[in-house]
Every structure is written in C-alpha cells, then in structure tokens.
Design a protein around this motif. Structure first.
Motif, PDB file in Angstrom:
ATOM      1  N   SER A  90      59.041  41.858  44.837  1.00  0.00           N
ATOM      2  CA  SER A  90      58.588  40.745  45.057  1.00  0.00           C
ATOM      3  C   SER A  90      57.125  41.291  43.849  1.00  0.00           C
ATOM      4  CB  SER A  90      58.348  41.200  46.500  1.00  0.00           C
ATOM      5  OG  SER A  90      57.739  42.158  47.155  1.00  0.00           O
ATOM      6  N   LEU A  91      56.284  41.163  44.284  1.00  0.00           N
ATOM      7  CA  LEU A  91      54.843  41.863  43.722  1.00  0.00           C
ATOM      8  C   LEU A  91      54.429  43.098  44.235  1.00  0.00           C
ATOM      9  CD1 LEU A  91      51.936  38.876  44.045  1.00  0.00           C
ATOM     10  CD2 LEU A  91      53.384  39.699  41.926  1.00  0.00           C
ATOM     11  N   ARG A  92      55.240  43.544  45.527  1.00  0.00           N
ATOM     12  CA  ARG A  92      54.302  44.726  46.357  1.00  0.00           C
ATOM     13  C   ARG A  92      55.127  45.823  45.041  1.00  0.00           C
ATOM     14  NH1 ARG A  92      52.505  46.123  50.790  1.00  0.00           N
ATOM     15  NH2 ARG A  92      51.218  44.362  51.645  1.00  0.00           N
ATOM     16  N   ASP A  98      44.908  49.803  44.467  1.00  0.00           N
ATOM     17  CA  ASP A  98      43.352  49.831  43.958  1.00  0.00           C
ATOM     18  C   ASP A  98      41.675  50.414  44.648  1.00  0.00           C
ATOM     19  OD1 ASP A  98      42.045  49.351  41.346  1.00  0.00           O
ATOM     20  OD2 ASP A  98      41.123  47.636  41.911  1.00  0.00           O
ATOM     21  N   THR A  99      42.041  49.881  45.555  1.00  0.00           N
ATOM     22  CA  THR A  99      40.431  49.882  46.310  1.00  0.00           C
ATOM     23  C   THR A  99      41.677  49.987  48.008  1.00  0.00           C
ATOM     24  OG1 THR A  99      39.348  48.268  46.297  1.00  0.00           O
ATOM     25  CG2 THR A  99      38.575  50.376  44.131  1.00  0.00           C
ATOM     26  N   TYR A 100      40.398  51.073  48.209  1.00  0.00           N
ATOM     27  CA  TYR A 100      40.545  50.710  50.140  1.00  0.00           C
ATOM     28  C   TYR A 100      39.111  50.316  50.484  1.00  0.00           C
ATOM     29  CZ  TYR A 100      40.012  55.279  50.856  1.00  0.00           C
ATOM     30  OH  TYR A 100      39.836  56.874  50.560  1.00  0.00           O
ATOM     31  N   MET A 118      43.525  46.653  51.964  1.00  0.00           N
ATOM     32  CA  MET A 118      43.967  47.777  51.175  1.00  0.00           C
ATOM     33  C   MET A 118      43.917  45.987  50.370  1.00  0.00           C
ATOM     34  SD  MET A 118      46.844  49.857  52.008  1.00  0.00           S
ATOM     35  CE  MET A 118      48.097  48.991  53.720  1.00  0.00           C
ATOM     36  N   HIS A 119      43.442  46.475  48.813  1.00  0.00           N
ATOM     37  CA  HIS A 119      42.807  46.047  47.772  1.00  0.00           C
ATOM     38  C   HIS A 119      44.126  46.170  46.733  1.00  0.00           C
ATOM     39  CE1 HIS A 119      39.363  44.074  48.907  1.00  0.00           C
ATOM     40  NE2 HIS A 119      39.264  45.587  49.496  1.00  0.00           N
ATOM     41  N   TRP A 120      45.317  45.250  46.611  1.00  0.00           N
ATOM     42  CA  TRP A 120      46.206  45.518  45.254  1.00  0.00           C
ATOM     43  C   TRP A 120      45.782  44.794  44.446  1.00  0.00           C
ATOM     44  CZ3 TRP A 120      49.902  49.327  47.136  1.00  0.00           C
ATOM     45  CH2 TRP A 120      49.847  49.589  48.588  1.00  0.00           C
ATOM     46  N   SER A 121      46.740  45.499  43.158  1.00  0.00           N
ATOM     47  CA  SER A 121      46.005  45.434  42.146  1.00  0.00           C
ATOM     48  C   SER A 121      47.807  44.557  41.223  1.00  0.00           C
ATOM     49  CB  SER A 121      45.780  46.471  41.435  1.00  0.00           C
ATOM     50  OG  SER A 121      44.732  46.394  40.921  1.00  0.00           O
ATOM     51  N   THR A 126      44.646  39.772  42.497  1.00  0.00           N
ATOM     52  CA  THR A 126      45.051  41.498  43.238  1.00  0.00           C
ATOM     53  C   THR A 126      45.266  39.865  44.982  1.00  0.00           C
ATOM     54  OG1 THR A 126      42.985  40.769  44.110  1.00  0.00           O
ATOM     55  CG2 THR A 126      43.036  42.325  42.108  1.00  0.00           C
ATOM     56  N   PHE A 127      45.891  41.290  45.562  1.00  0.00           N
ATOM     57  CA  PHE A 127      45.813  40.533  47.635  1.00  0.00           C
ATOM     58  C   PHE A 127      45.079  41.719  48.133  1.00  0.00           C
ATOM     59  CE2 PHE A 127      50.289  42.660  46.503  1.00  0.00           C
ATOM     60  CZ  PHE A 127      49.520  43.729  47.136  1.00  0.00           C
TER      61      PHE A 127
END
Lengths: 375, 170, 288
Positions: A90-92, A98-100, A118-121, A126-127
């Motif tokens: 999946s996208l994960r 990226d940042t938290y 949590m900010h995921w790239s 991003t999600f």
C-alpha cells in the motif's frame, strides 16, 4: 618562530581534545543524524520517551522501537511493523516518516497520555496520522504503550466473480496507410467551472466516457488572454480518475497558480482519451458519506471493497455541488492502507471553509490500483 | 468567391514576397465536390505545410540527403523520394529544383478528416548536376496531385505525383 | 565529338522513332509506368543517358548507334521526367511523363469510425484511394463499389467513380448492433474494414429492491437502448442511497445485462440509479 610553533601545537592539542570530548559525550543531534540512538535518547520524561520512539520510527529502526515498548508482550514485532508499514502493499509500504509533533494530553506522576502526530511522505504526497500514546513510568524512565491497530481479519469465504475485462489489440507499428485501427473512446466534458482562489485559478469539471469501451483519460486546460495569447496550459495530473469504464464520470481539477480570473478571456479544454485494457472489477462502495460544514469542513465516509481482491491503493475523488447542481469544488484523498475485501476503511476529505457554505451535495468516485494488474 | 481567392493569395504571398527567392503562390478556393468542408485554419495549415515540404524536397534533392524529408513527407511519397535520392547518389548526380510558382487548390477532404487532396500547377526550374557539371537546366510546368495526411503537429505529404498537364482533372 | 542523336521510343513493343534536333530530344509525351521501352540512337561513340525526375533517377552508358533498352519494371514511378543524352560537350534533352498503369492493384481504404452507435445517419464514411502495382495513384476515373453489411440488417451498397484517384461514400449505421463489414471493391481487388455497431445510451433505466438481511439488494432490469439492443456489459450504473444526511454510492458494472449491488437497508432511505447522463427511477426504502 618559537611563537608560531607554540600556536600550532596549541591548535593540535585543542583539536584532539575536542575529538575526544565529542566521542565520549556526543551531542544527541549529531548521533541522530549519524544513525545513532537518536534525539531524546533519554526517556526521562513522557515527551522525551515519545520523541525517542518517533525518531526510531523515522530512522526505520523498528526493531529497536519495538524493543523499547512497554506493551510489546501484547503483539509481535511483525505486527508492530505491519501496523506502521501496512500488512499488504500500500502507500504505507514505501512511506517515510517526514516530521512529527508530540502534544501532551494528560500527565500524572506515573502515567501520561501523549498525542503523536506523524506526517508521512509518499510518492503521491503526504498523509497524516495521529496516535494517542499511553506512557507509564518505570523506575527513572518512561515507556510507551503502542496503540496497535490490529490488522483486519477477512473471514474465509468464496466470492463468485463474473470476471469482465477488455483487452485491446492495436495495429502494428508499420505505416500501412488506411489499414484498420481501433478508435479512441469518445469522451465528453459534461461540466466545467473556473474558480478564483487566493493561490490562483482552479478549473473544475466532470468528464464522461460515453463509449462502450474503457478509456484512459486526462484533461488539459489552456487559459487564453483577451488578446488571444496563451496565459498558461496545465493538465489534471492526478486530480482525476484516469481509468473510466463505459458511462462512468470522473471529476477533474486543474490548478493555475498565480493566475487571476480577471486575466482570462476564455478557456480551451482538451479531453484526451486512449483505449486501454481494463477490468470492470473491483467494485468499491462509498459508504456513509457525511458532509460536515464549516469551520472544519470535510467529507467523511468509508470505502468498502466489494470484491474478493485486495486493492493496494485507492484514490477517492469527490465533486461538491451547490443546491442548483452547479460545481463548487473537487477534492480527493489517497487511502494509505490497502482495501481488504469487505473491510471498510475511513476517508476524510477537507474542504475549503469559504466554499463549504455553498455545498448542498456531493458525488464520490474511487480509482483503484492493484499490484500486478495492468489495468 | 473572387474576394476570398484574392485575400488568400495576398495573405500567403505577402510573407513569401519578402524573400526574393520565394515562389509566387496562388490559392484557389476549394473545389470539394461535396466532400467535407475545409475550415479556413485547416486550409491555411495545409498550404503552409505543403510549401514547407517543397523546401525540404529542394534541399534533400540538392544535397542527396533523404533524412531531410521525413518531417514533411510520409508513406509512399517519402519512400519514393528517398529511393530517388539514393539513385541520384548512386549514379553521381544531384538535382537542384527552384520552384517559381504554385497554383494550389484543395480538391478533396475525406469525411473522416484523415486525408486531403490538393492540386498544384507548379512551375519550377530543374538543374541536373553530374558532380560539378550542370548537365541541363529545364523549366518545367507540371500539375502535381498531392495527398496530405495529418500527423502530430502538421500535415505531411503522403502522395506527391505529377500528371501530364493535358489530362483533365475531372 | 559532335554527335547527332536519333532517339525514338519503343513503348510496349511498338516502336516510335523520332529525330533529335538542335539539342532537343524528341520523345513520346508519355510512357506507362513499368512498361518496357527502347530508345534507338544514331551516330557513333560513347554517351551517357539519364532519366531524372522526383520519382526516379536512372543512368545508362550508351554506344551511339545502338538502342538503349529499359526492361519492364525499370521506370515505374509516375511523374514528370527529364531525359538527357550527354556526350562530351554535347547534351540533348527532352521532357516526358510516366503515367500510372491502368490496372488497379491496391486500395488504401480509410474507413471511420471503427465503432459507432446504431442508427446514425451517414455515421460511417469510407474513402478509397486506388493504386497501380507500383503505388502510383490511378487518376483515370474508375468505378468503386462500397458495401456495408451487418448480419441483422439489409446491405447498403453504392458505386462511386473515382475523381483524382479517390472515391468516397457515407453510410448509415444499422439499427441492430453487431459487427459490420465495410468493403471497397474495384475490379477484382477489394479491401475490408470491420465496423462495430454498438448500442446507444440506455433508454429506460429501472431498478428494483428487495431486503437481504441488514442490506437491501438492488438490481436493474436488463438495460436496452431505444432500439432494443442490450447495453453492453461493463457499462457503469451508479446507485446512490441517501439517508439522514448521509449518502452511499456504488459504481457497478453491468454483468450479463444487469447491475446488482447491496447497500445498507435504512428505512426511509431514498435510492436512485443513473448511468452516464441517463437517470433512472427512485425508490424510498421502507423495509419491503
């Protein structure tokens, strides 16, 4: 002469001294960037313990992160890893933290609650994800109880599928003039509306595949000035459902940053369609859509995969209309987890607050991508 | 009708007249006999692209370079002109064409828009040069029948065939 | 060397001898593409003979006094040519045309579209370009017959005479769906294209609902266009359920002529159905 030698020797001694100090008592930031234990190596406070865990996730040191958890007896390391990276493609799977941000919710002498945002790239943007961490004091340090989201279990069952797909044989590469070829699908823009926003003009619309074959579609918009010159030309990129089955409608959104609507005399729209192989499955139901008005306007709902196949990446696109059926906005969201059969997954699509008051209803479509599938 | 002819002639002739070496160009209104109507933009693009193809033709024939043809020619026309250039090179000659006048008229536009036919009463000079020796310079007058087909960004000449001037068009 | 040349032509075996005068070759005005011919010469010594045009470039060494022969298939591209006889400082020239052979050998048949809805007047077009064996466009008028046939409809046929080498026609799509053959024929050669005549938009879209546990099962009646043709499988039908400010939607493909989905059963829910721009009926669900 003797003075120069003295200065050189002093610099040498100072350099050696600093190297020794740096090695024995390193700065935590330097350790983190060198791939060491990371920032907040100490877990002397709930915040520090949360940061340490987040840093380990950032560094993809998931075994280390797992070993530091207070509730690790409740799940395996593999379950912890699946929780963060997805149990299926999946996208994960290829996302990076990226940042938290950490925000204390509650703290007592021996227990604390911390919100970890949590900010995921990913390759499509991003999600965000927020986990509420429970922390417990253990001696002189704090340990995190990880709020594991259990992998949904799909009950064993059999799906009867009338598998329906289209395959296309195109003409060969030779330039045999007049030889037969298959026409591109007929598509039609059934609605188009430019909107002036602070960041620039946005062209919204809907595209219909009016043919009996599937189409790969895209839309290009060209802004023309009053003197007929081209101001800008952009296409819908990923703000469109690219594969359209017969009689299917997709919204599209095209951004023109830095352009004001007063500059535009007309807009030329060019829908593009190509005949492609495609499958009519899977069918994805969009359930329980509810529009929440301003100030935090959004559309919430759930996706439910009605087929027996796993959908690795789903892209939700929603068209918002006013009470007269006029287009107001188009927005979308990629779903970061795979859609398992018959297992609803939430979605949340934010809507600009100033437009939200005009919204009376909406229409949602889902584009899906499956690993190993060409359609 | 006459006014339109004159207008098109002037529009095309004006930029061309700026350069002394350019041929005179006259464009008649289409004579389509019921086939698909030609939009003025399409007509202008076809004429422009056809005249550009003559430039490519001239240079390719003079320099014996078939690679210069492919942007402007396709299919049979490209194959035949390429073959001619190879033959010229093989026998040690090259040809220098200087087109003096084109009298153009679109005579067919297929209903599906995939082909367009045009006649060109062309006047040109042709020099045949064997190595550096000019064998002959001929003034030619031929009626070319040209079929163009749309490519990605332009019209390309697919059939480029002249017929005896005495043969009636109809 | 000051040679005087006698040139003539032997076209398709028939000799036609002409004298060259004052540096100008006298040649027949036309040759048929691909035919054999021979050119007699006079005088003595060596010379070089060229035939040059946009379509071909030929060179022959000539013994003056002997004929120059060109076997069948040597000069075959239609067009305007220059003939040059060069001998030392002397050059004689002439112009002639090569015309296409009369016998058609190939059709380039442009037929459009490859797929269209049934019942469209003049919806199908075909243009046929007629060529000889050497890919020369045959400019002489020729009758071309066009025929469009579909198993369930009457045959449409017409004959059109070529003009400048091309004939074209327009035909109606049949009222019944199916695969149609579109044939262009000239003499004993033909070219065939397959045209898919497909159903139009659904004419009447009706769904029914029945309870299925906690869900309601929705199913359309078999979808047909206004000519009675079944709408093809894969066509998307959108079901929308609205209840208490919430909405659920499913885009379901037709399979075996019908679209079928299950949606949550809420008493009082409004359920509608549509396909493309065609709207169907609406149901207010009350549990039955």
């Amino acid at each position: 002469m003797a003075k120069g030698i003295l200065i050189a020797v002093s610099i040498g001694i100072a350099t050696v001294l600093l190297i020794v100090i740096g090695t024995i008592w390193p700065v935590s930031t330097a350790v983190f960037f060198a791939g060491g234990p990371g920032l907040g190596g100490s877990a002397s406070t709930p915040i520090a313990a949360s940061r340490r865990l987040a840093n380990e996730i950032h560094q993809h040191a998931l075994a280390k992160a797992y070993s530091s958890l207070g509730n690790k007896a409740q799940f395996t390391e593999q379950e912890f890893v699946s929780d963060l990276t997805g149990s299926t493609l999946s996208l994960r799977t290829y996302a990076t933290l990226d940042t938290y941000e950490v925000r204390p919710l509650h703290e007592s002498a021996n227990e604390a609650e911390i919100a970890l945002r949590m900010h995921w790239s990913t390759v499509v943007g991003t999600f965000e994800e927020t986990r509420d961490l429970h922390l417990v004091k253990n001696g002189d340090h704090w340990v995190v109880d990880w709020p594991l989201v259990k992998k949904p279990v799909v009950p064993p069952q059999v799906f009867a599928v009338n598998y329906l797909r289209w395959d296309v044989i195109y003409r060969g590469a030779g330039d045999d003039w007049g030889s037969q070829d298959v026409d591109a699908p007929h598509v039609r823009i059934i609605d188009m509306h430019p909107v002036n926003r602070a960041e620039g003009v946005v062209v919204l619309g809907e595209l219909l595949n009016e043919d009996v074959v599937p189409a790969y579609v895209s839309v290009r918009a060209t802004l023309l000035a009053k003197n007929g010159s081209v101001l800008a030309s952009e296409d819908s990129f990923d703000k469109i459902s690219h594969t359209l089955l017969p009689k299917q409608v997709t919204p599209f959104l095209i951004r023109f940053p830095g352009v004001d609507i007063s500059q535009i005399a007309s807009i030329r729209m060019d829908p593009i369609s190509v005949l492609v192989s495609a499958s009519a499955d899977p069918v994805i139901e969009v359930q329980n859509q509810k529009f929440n008005g301003p100030p935090a306007a959004s559309l919430n709902g759930q996706l439910s995969n009605q087929s027996g196949q796993i959908v690795n990446i789903a892209h939700v696109l929603t068209t918002f209309y006013d009470k007269n059926g006029q287009l107001v906005w188009v927005a979308g969201q990629y779903i970061d987890r795979a859609l398992l059969p018959q297992t609803p997954v939430d979605f949340h699509i934010p809507v600009p607050a100033d437009l939200a008051k005009n919204i009376a209803n909406e229409r949602t479509v889902v584009a899906s991508y499956r690993s190993g599938s060409s359609d | 009708m006459m006014r339109r002819t004159l207008l098109m002639t002037c529009l095309l002739a004006m930029p061309l007249a700026l350069a002394a070496e350019q041929p005179s160009v006259q464009v008649e209104p289409p004579n389509l006999h019921g086939s698909r109507t030609v939009e003025s933009q399409t007509g202008a693009a076809v004429v422009r692209d056809y005249l550009e193809s003559w430039q490519a033709f001239r240079t390719a024939m003079d320099q014996n370079r078939a690679d210069l043809l492919s942007p402007d020619f396709a299919g049979t026309a490209l194959d035949k002109l390429t073959e001619t250039i190879h033959e010229q090179a093989a026998v040690g000659i090259h040809t220098r064409y200087t087109d003096r006048a084109h009298h153009l008229q679109i005579v067919f536009y297929s209903p599906e828009g995939l082909s367009l036919q045009m006649t060109d009463d062309a006047e040109y000079d042709m020099q045949v040069i064997d190595h550096d020796k000019v064998l002959t310079t001929q003034h030619m007058h031929a009626r070319y029948l040209v079929v163009l087909t749309p490519a990605e960004a332009r019209w390309r000449v697919r059939i480029f065939q002249s017929e005896p001037a005495a043969t009636p068009a109809d | 060397m000051n040679a005087r040349f006698l040139l003539g032509a032997l076209v398709l075996g028939v000799a036609s001898v002409s004298l060259a005068q004052s540096g100008s070759l006298s040649l027949p005005p036309t040759f048929v593409a691909g035919s054999a011919f021979s050119l007699p010469t006079t005088g003595s010594g060596k010379a070089v003979f060229y035939i040059v045009g946009p379509g071909q470039a030929l060179r022959r060494d000539v013994d003056l006094g002997e004929p120059v022969s060109f076997p069948a298939g040597t000069l075959y591209n239609a067009g305007h040519y220059v003939a040059i006889l060069s001998s030392g400082a002397s050059t004689e020239t002439g112009q002639f045309d090569v015309v296409p052979a009369a016998q058609p050998e190939k059709i380039s048949f442009l037929a459009k579209p490859s797929r269209l809805p049934v019942g469209l007047h003049n919806g199908i077009s075909g243009a046929a370009y007629i060529f000889d064996a050497y890919h020369n466009l045959i400019l002489k008028p020729l009758p071309v017959s066009f025929e469009l046939s579909n198993q369930s409809s009457t045959v449409q046929a017409r004959t059109v005479t070529t003009r400048n080498g091309v004939a074209w026609t327009e035909m109606d799509s049949a009222t019944k769906q199916g695969s149609a053959k579109f044939v262009a024929r000239v003499g004993d050669i033909s070219s065939t294209r397959v045209i898919a005549e497909v159903p139009g938009d659904p004419c009447r879209l009706v769904m029914t609902a029945r309870p299925d546990g906690k869900n309601v099962e929705l199913q359309t009646a078999p979808l047909r266009d206004c000519g009675g043709n079944p709408v093809p499988d894969g066509t998307i039908v959108t079901f929308t359920e609205s209840y208490n400010g919430m909405q659920s939607t499913v885009d379901a493909p037709l399979k075996q002529g019908i679209a079928k989905v299950e949606m949550p059963a809420y008493n009082g829910a409004r359920i509608s159905v549509a396909s493309g721009v065609v709207a169907g009926n609406e149901i207010r669900w009350n549990g039955r």
